[in-house]
Design a protein around this motif. Structure first.
Motif, short mmCIF file in Angstrom:
data_model
loop_
_atom_site.label_atom_id
_atom_site.label_comp_id
_atom_site.label_asym_id
_atom_site.label_seq_id
_atom_site.Cartn_x
_atom_site.Cartn_y
_atom_site.Cartn_z
N GLY A 21 0.65 -1.39 0.01
CA GLY A 21 0.12 0.02 0.08
C GLY A 21 0.83 1.29 0.11
N LEU A 22 2.20 1.21 -0.44
CA LEU A 22 3.12 2.47 -0.43
C LEU A 22 3.10 2.94 -1.71
N ARG A 23 3.25 4.03 -2.19
CA ARG A 23 3.18 4.72 -3.34
C ARG A 23 4.75 4.86 -3.59
N PRO A 24 5.38 4.25 -4.86
CA PRO A 24 6.88 4.63 -4.96
C PRO A 24 6.87 6.00 -5.56
N ILE A 25 8.12 6.61 -5.15
CA ILE A 25 8.47 7.99 -4.99
C ILE A 25 9.69 8.14 -6.04
N ASP A 26 10.73 7.54 -5.65
CA ASP A 26 11.99 7.46 -6.44
C ASP A 26 13.12 6.58 -5.86
N ASN A 27 14.21 6.06 -6.33
CA ASN A 27 14.88 4.97 -6.00
C ASN A 27 15.56 5.29 -4.51
N VAL A 28 15.87 6.72 -4.36
CA VAL A 28 16.47 6.82 -2.78
C VAL A 28 15.35 6.66 -2.00
N VAL A 29 14.46 7.44 -1.76
CA VAL A 29 13.31 7.37 -0.95
C VAL A 29 12.49 6.00 -1.05
N ASP A 30 12.49 5.40 -1.92
CA ASP A 30 11.94 3.98 -1.89
C ASP A 30 12.74 3.14 -1.19
N VAL A 31 14.17 3.08 -1.33
CA VAL A 31 14.90 2.38 -0.53
C VAL A 31 14.71 2.49 0.98
N SER A 32 14.50 3.78 1.45
CA SER A 32 14.43 3.97 2.97
C SER A 32 13.05 3.46 3.26
N ASN A 33 11.93 3.55 2.63
CA ASN A 33 10.77 2.81 2.87
C ASN A 33 10.74 1.45 2.90
N PHE A 34 11.51 0.96 1.86
CA PHE A 34 11.71 -0.48 1.89
C PHE A 34 12.23 -1.29 3.00
N ILE A 35 13.52 -0.38 3.39
CA ILE A 35 14.05 -1.02 4.82
C ILE A 35 13.20 -0.78 6.04
N LEU A 36 12.53 0.12 5.91
CA LEU A 36 11.63 0.34 7.12
C LEU A 36 10.75 -0.77 7.11
N TRP A 37 10.03 -1.41 6.17
CA TRP A 37 9.30 -2.52 6.22
C TRP A 37 10.17 -3.77 6.37
N GLU A 38 11.36 -3.87 5.71
CA GLU A 38 12.06 -5.00 5.89
C GLU A 38 12.58 -5.24 7.40
N LEU A 39 13.11 -4.27 7.95
CA LEU A 39 14.05 -4.40 9.05
C LEU A 39 13.26 -3.77 10.24
N GLY A 40 12.04 -2.98 9.99
CA GLY A 40 11.51 -2.23 11.06
C GLY A 40 12.29 -1.02 11.43
N GLN A 41 13.17 -0.58 11.15
CA GLN A 41 13.99 0.70 11.34
C GLN A 41 13.88 1.92 10.33
N PRO A 42 13.38 2.83 10.68
CA PRO A 42 12.91 4.00 10.13
C PRO A 42 14.25 4.67 9.62
N LEU A 43 14.61 5.07 8.40
CA LEU A 43 15.82 6.03 7.82
C LEU A 43 15.32 7.37 7.32
N HIS A 44 16.13 8.12 7.30
CA HIS A 44 15.78 9.35 6.68
C HIS A 44 16.94 9.67 5.75
N THR A 45 16.66 10.07 4.53
CA THR A 45 17.57 10.46 3.37
C THR A 45 17.45 12.19 3.13
N PHE A 46 18.90 12.77 3.32
CA PHE A 46 18.91 14.33 2.91
C PHE A 46 19.55 14.54 1.91
N ASP A 47 19.20 15.38 1.22
CA ASP A 47 20.14 16.23 0.14
C ASP A 47 21.32 16.80 0.75
#
Length: 584
Positions: A21-47
C-alpha cells in the motif's frame, strides 16, 4: 554518498511497495521505505548539498521554532521536540516527519543517510502534539531495535549504490551518548516450571532460549543469567521470558490441572450488569437500536452552555485532534451526532439508546487528582422522525410525550413512579420543553426528558424535531435496590371508572393532581389518567380544562354506587380546596 542519480525505482521494488500500500516515489526514498518494512528501522535521506555548513546537529527545538514539513504545512515546534538541524535551523522533526527544504529531489546528486534510535516517550509526545501519525513515529513510539541502526544504514547505502549509482564517501560515523545494553535477567528454572504448571525440563528451557537468540552470561545449577536480544524491547522480567518460552513450547501442550484453587467475589444483589441488560432488552423490544460512541468529544460543543459549562470539561493533555479533546459531560450530544449521520444517509426515523460513562471536572479542584473529577454511568434515549407508512395504519409523528411514555414505562419496571418524583423544568439551553425528575428529599437527579432545542440540534445538522432523555444510572440503581417485588392474588371484584372535568389555573400540573388523588383515596384508587386538555372557547384566560379518568377497585367486595360517589366527592373536595378547581 556522492554521484547518486535519482530516478524511478526498478520494477521489483515498485511492486513490493505497492503490495503493502505504499506509493513509489524515487529510487532513494523507496529504498528507505523498503528498509523500514524489511527491518523495522526508520531511515531518513537528506540532500547533502542542502545541509548548511556541512553539519548535522541533533538537538531539542527552540520554543516556537518553525519548520515547513513535507506536507507543505508550517509547524511551530515545542522545546520538548527533537529536531535534526543544520546551521540554519531544523531540517526535520526527528523520528516523525521530514522537512520540505532538505528532502531528496530529482536534482539531488549527493545523499546523506541518517539511521537513529529515539526515545519512544519523546517521539510519542511529539507525534500527538503535532497530530502527525507516520510509519516512522509508529515504530519509534513502540521501541525499535537499538542495535540495528548500523546494519540498516549499511543496507540502505548498498541498495542506493545498486539502484541509483554513486559511491560511498568516507566511513560511517556513530554518535551514541548513552549506549543501550541488552536486558539482563536472572532465571530460576524451577520457578519458571511452577509458573507454567508443567515440568518441561531445564534442557528444553535452555534450548528454546538459545533458538530465540538469548545470550547466556552465566549458567548455574537450576538457573541462569541471560541477556535478551536487543530487538525484544518489551522483555524486562522473568515472567516476560516465561511468555516467550511458552510461545515456542505451545500453550496447547500444557495440561489443564485437575484441581484449581480460586476465589470468587460474591455477586452484588441486585446484579448491576443484569439490570443494565434488562434495560437494554426492554428498549430493544420497543424498537430502539443500541449505539456505541466515543467518550472523547470536542470542547466546542460545550461553549456557552450553563448546564454543561466548558470549564467543567475533563480535558485531554495530548488530544488526538481538536474533535477529541475533552471527555463528554452528557450522552445527548453523541445521540445528535448519530442522528445527523443517519439523516444525511436518508434514514430520517430513528429510536436510539446508549449506555455509557459521562465525566466532569470540579473547577475549584487542582485538576491533578481524582478528587477533582466525577464519573458516572448514564442511559440515553432518542426518537426522531416519522415511521414509514403502512397500508393498515397511519403512522404518528415522534413527540415529547412518546419518549416520556417510554421513560415512564422503564422506571415503572423498577418500582419508580415519575409522579412521585420532584419535577422541575428541563434546562433551557438544551431543551425547548421538557422536565427533570429528582428523588424526593435527597434531590438527586434521576432523569431529564424533553424536546432538544432546535437551534442546538441545527448545530449538529439535525433539522427535524429531536427528542432526548438521559437517566442517571447511579440514581436509578438506588431505586432498583429499594424495589421489593410482591405477589398477590388477582382481584375477584370488578373495577369502576369515573371521570371528572375540572377547570384549573394554568399553574396547576397533572403531577400535583395525581399525588393529591392517591393521598385522598389511596386504598381504593388504582390509577389516574389525563385523557384530555382543553384551552380555548368559553375557557377564561389563564385557565385550562383537564379531563381526568379514575379507576376504583376494592379487593374484598364489589363497590356500590354510594361507595363510588363518596370517593369521588372526596377527590373533588380535595381538588377544590388545594387547587381552586371548578367542576365543569
Amino acid at each position: 554518498m556522492k554521484g547518486v542519480k535519482v530516478g524511478p525505482s526498478p520494477e521489483w521494488l515498485r511492486k513490493k511497495l505497492l503490495a503493502i500500500g505504499l506509493r513509489p516515489i524515487d529510487n532513494v526514498v523507496d529504498v528507505s521505505n523498503f528498509i523500514l518494512w524489511e527491518l523495522g528501522q526508520p531511515l531518513h535521506t537528506f540532500d547533502a548539498d542542502k545541509i548548511a555548513g556541512g553539519k548535522v546537529i541533533v538537538r531539542r527545538a527552540a520554543e516556537g521554532e518553525k519548520i515547513v514539513t513535507l506536507d507543505e504545512m508550517e509547524r511551530k515546534l515545542s522545546a520538548e521536540d527533537i529536531v535534526i538541524a543544520d546551521e540554519n535551523g531544523p531540517m526535520c522533526i526527528a523520528g516523525v516527519f521530514g522537512g520540505i527544504d532538505s528532502g531528496v529531489t530529482e536534482s539531488t546528486t549527493n545523499v546523506f543517510i541518517e539511521s537513529a534510535y529515539f526515545d519512544p516517550g519523546s517521539i510519542r509526545k511529539t507525534s500527538k502534539r503535532h497530530t502527525l501519525q507516520t510509519d516512522a513515529s509508529f515504530r519509534f513510539e513502540r521501541g525499535c531495535d537499538p542495535a540495528i541502526g548500523e546494519y540498516a544504514c549499511k543496507r540502505a547505502a548498498l541498495l542506493i549504490k545498486e539502484l541509483a549509482g554513486g559511491e560511498i564517501v568516507g566511513s560511517m560515523q556513530e554518535f551514541y551518548p548513552e549506549k543501550i545494553g541488552k536486558k539482563v535477567i536472572e532465571l530460576d528454572y524451577d520457578r519458571i516450571e511452577n509458573f507454567i504448571g508443567k515440568k518441561i525440563g531445564h534442557d528444553t528451557i535452555e534450548k528454546i532460549l538459545t533458538y530465540l537468540a538469548y545470550e547466556f552470561l552465566e549458567k548455574r545449577p537450576g538457573g541462569s543469567v541471560v541477556a535478551a536480544p536487543s530487538y525484544m524491547v518489551d522483555i524486562e522480567r522473568e515472567c516476560d521470558v516465561v511468555e516467550e518460552i511458552l510461545r515456542v513450547y505451545g500453550y496447547n501442550n500444557i495440561d489443564l490441572p485437575r484441581h484449581m484453587k480460586m476465589s470468587v467475589n460474591a455477586t452484588p444483589s441486585p446484579e448491576p450488569e443484569a439490570i443494565r441488560n434488562g434495560i437494554s432488552n426492554f428498549l430493544a423490544a420497543n424498537g430502539f437500536v443500541e449505539m456505541m460512541n466515543n467518550s472523547l468529544t470536542k470542547a466546542a460543543y460545550y461553549k456557552g452552555l450553563t448546564t454543561y459549562p466548558e470549564e467543567r470539561c475533563a480535558t485531554i493533555v495530548n488530544p488526538l485532534s481538536s474533535d477529541l479533546n475533552v471527555m463528554r459531560q452528557t450522552l445527548i450530544f453523541n445521540g445528535l451526532e448519530v442522528m445527523a449521520y443517519n439523516i444525511n444517509r436518508q434514514i430520517s426515523s430513528m429510536k436510539l439508546f446508549e449506555y455509557g460513562s459521562v465525566y466532569s471536572r470540579d473547577p475549584q479542584g487542582d485538576g491533578k487528582t481524582l478528587a477533582s473529577y466525577e464519573e458516572h454511568q448514564a442511559f440515553s434515549m432518542f426518537i426522531t422522525g416519522t415511521p414509514e407508512k403502512s397500508w393498515n395504519a397511519q403512522p404518528g409523528k415522534s413527540s415529547f410525550f412518546e419518549l416520556k411514555g417510554y421513560v415512564d414505562l422503564l422506571l415503572k419496571r423498577f418500582g419508580a413512579d415519575i409522579y412521585q418524583m420532584e419535577a422541575t423544568p428541563a434546562p433551557s439551553d438544551i431543551f425547548s420543553e421538557g422536565v427533570c425528575y429528582s428523588l424526593p428529599g435527597s434531590h438527586q437527579p434521576l432523569a431529564v426528558v424533553g424536546t432538544v432545542l432546535p437551534s442546538l440540534a441545527r448545530k449538529f445538522d439535525v433539522k427535524q424535531p429531536a427528542f432526548a432523555a438521559e437517566i442517571n444510572w447511579n440514581t436509578l440503581f438506588k431505586l432498583v435496590k429499594r424495589d421489593k417485588v410482591a405477589f398477590k392474588e388477582l382481584p375477584k371484584f370488578p373495577e369502576v371508572r369515573r371521570d371528572l372535568a375540572l377547570l384549573l389555573d394554568e399553574s396547576v400540573c397533572f403531577a400535583d393532581l395525581y399525588r393529591s388523588s392517591f393521598k385522598a383515596a389511596k386504598k381504593l384508587l388504582k390509577s389516574v389518567t389525563l385523557f384530555d386538555v382543553y384551552r380555548g372557547d368559553k375557557i377564561p384566560a389563564g385557565k385550562k380544562q383537564y379531563a381526568l379518568g379514575f379507576v376504583l377497585q376494592d379487593l374484598e367486595k364489589t363497590l356500590t354506587d354510594s361507595d363510588v360517589e363518596r370517593i369521588m366527592d372526596r377527590l373533588l373536595s380535595t381538588f377544590t380546596g388545594e387547587y381552586g378547581a371548578t367542576l365543569r
